[in-house]
Design a protein around this motif. Sequence first.
Motif, short mmCIF file in Angstrom:
data_model
loop_
_atom_site.label_atom_id
_atom_site.label_comp_id
_atom_site.label_asym_id
_atom_site.label_seq_id
_atom_site.Cartn_x
_atom_site.Cartn_y
_atom_site.Cartn_z
N GLU A 1 13.69 -6.56 -1.29
CA GLU A 1 13.77 -5.29 -2.03
C GLU A 1 12.75 -4.28 -1.52
OE1 GLU A 1 13.47 -3.60 -6.62
OE2 GLU A 1 13.56 -5.77 -6.27
N ALA A 2 11.52 -4.74 -1.31
CA ALA A 2 10.48 -3.83 -0.81
C ALA A 2 10.83 -3.32 0.59
CB ALA A 2 9.13 -4.55 -0.79
N PRO B 1 9.50 3.29 3.46
CA PRO B 1 9.76 4.57 4.12
C PRO B 1 9.71 4.51 5.65
CG PRO B 1 7.58 4.56 3.10
CD PRO B 1 8.29 3.32 2.64
N VAL B 2 8.94 3.58 6.20
CA VAL B 2 8.86 3.47 7.66
C VAL B 2 10.09 2.75 8.20
CG1 VAL B 2 7.54 2.55 9.60
CG2 VAL B 2 6.35 3.59 7.67
N PRO C 1 5.15 3.76 -2.11
CA PRO C 1 4.77 2.38 -1.78
C PRO C 1 5.51 1.88 -0.53
CG PRO C 1 5.37 2.60 -4.10
CD PRO C 1 5.78 3.87 -3.43
N MET C 2 4.77 1.21 0.33
CA MET C 2 5.35 0.58 1.52
C MET C 2 5.43 -0.92 1.28
SD MET C 2 3.55 2.65 4.68
CE MET C 2 1.87 2.48 4.09
N ALA C 3 6.40 -1.55 1.90
CA ALA C 3 6.54 -2.99 1.80
C ALA C 3 5.32 -3.66 2.45
CB ALA C 3 7.82 -3.45 2.50
N PRO C 4 4.96 -4.87 2.01
CA PRO C 4 3.87 -5.59 2.68
C PRO C 4 4.12 -5.67 4.18
CG PRO C 4 4.50 -6.72 0.66
CD PRO C 4 5.52 -5.63 0.87
N VAL D 1 0.86 -1.18 0.00
CA VAL D 1 0.00 0.00 0.00
C VAL D 1 0.90 1.24 0.00
CG1 VAL D 1 -1.89 -1.14 1.20
CG2 VAL D 1 -0.16 0.04 2.52
N LYS D 2 0.33 2.37 -0.39
CA LYS D 2 1.10 3.61 -0.41
C LYS D 2 0.82 4.43 0.85
CE LYS D 2 1.26 3.95 -5.47
NZ LYS D 2 0.90 4.78 -6.65
#
Length: 201
Positions: free
Chosen positions: A151-152, A157-158, A122-125, A115-116
């Motif tokens: 990679e994600a 960003p968090v 985009p944030m990783a799952p 999700v963004k």
Amino acid sequence: MPVQLLSETPSQTAGPYVHIGLALAATGNPPRDQEIWNEMAKADAPGEHILLIGNVYDGSGHLVRDSFLEFWQADGEGRYHTRFDLEQPFNSFGRTATTFEAGEWTLKTVKPGSVKNRAGIPMAPHINVLLFARGINIHLQTRIYFEDETEANANDPVLNLIEWTHRRDTLIARRCEVEGRLAYRFDIHLQGEAETVFFDF
């Protein structure tokens, strides 16, 4: 008439009645018909079905056997379901608790999609977690990320807000198998050298 601001009321620790009221299965009591519990995804829910397991440890490394956890996550397509309905194949909200015997919690769900954030990045799952336990005045907030999303995770960003890179590992669930089923282990440490990163949202 001047507006009077009300002061914040004090929180209270999660004592033994949390389980009696919200985690009936963990206490050995029969569940209610309409129970919000640890099966967020039914068999017909789309997505990659996973089992999450874990323990909660205190600062001395002892199991916290009566903690209570709540989860909020997107579905496999990266969409949050804001309406809870037990008849739906998937709900974005779930609950579980550590067992008094083994001190382990479990969650049946699907691996969330990306999700963004509010900035459109985009944030990783990930899965958002609230933890309640005796001695904790205000619930703790953390996240579960997945080790096979390298990679994600590197671009999340968090996770990148955590300055000490080795501390990011405390938010990574490790892939494993339980009785031939895809699972991830995520242990929470309340204090100590392996203390889980907690957020103040």
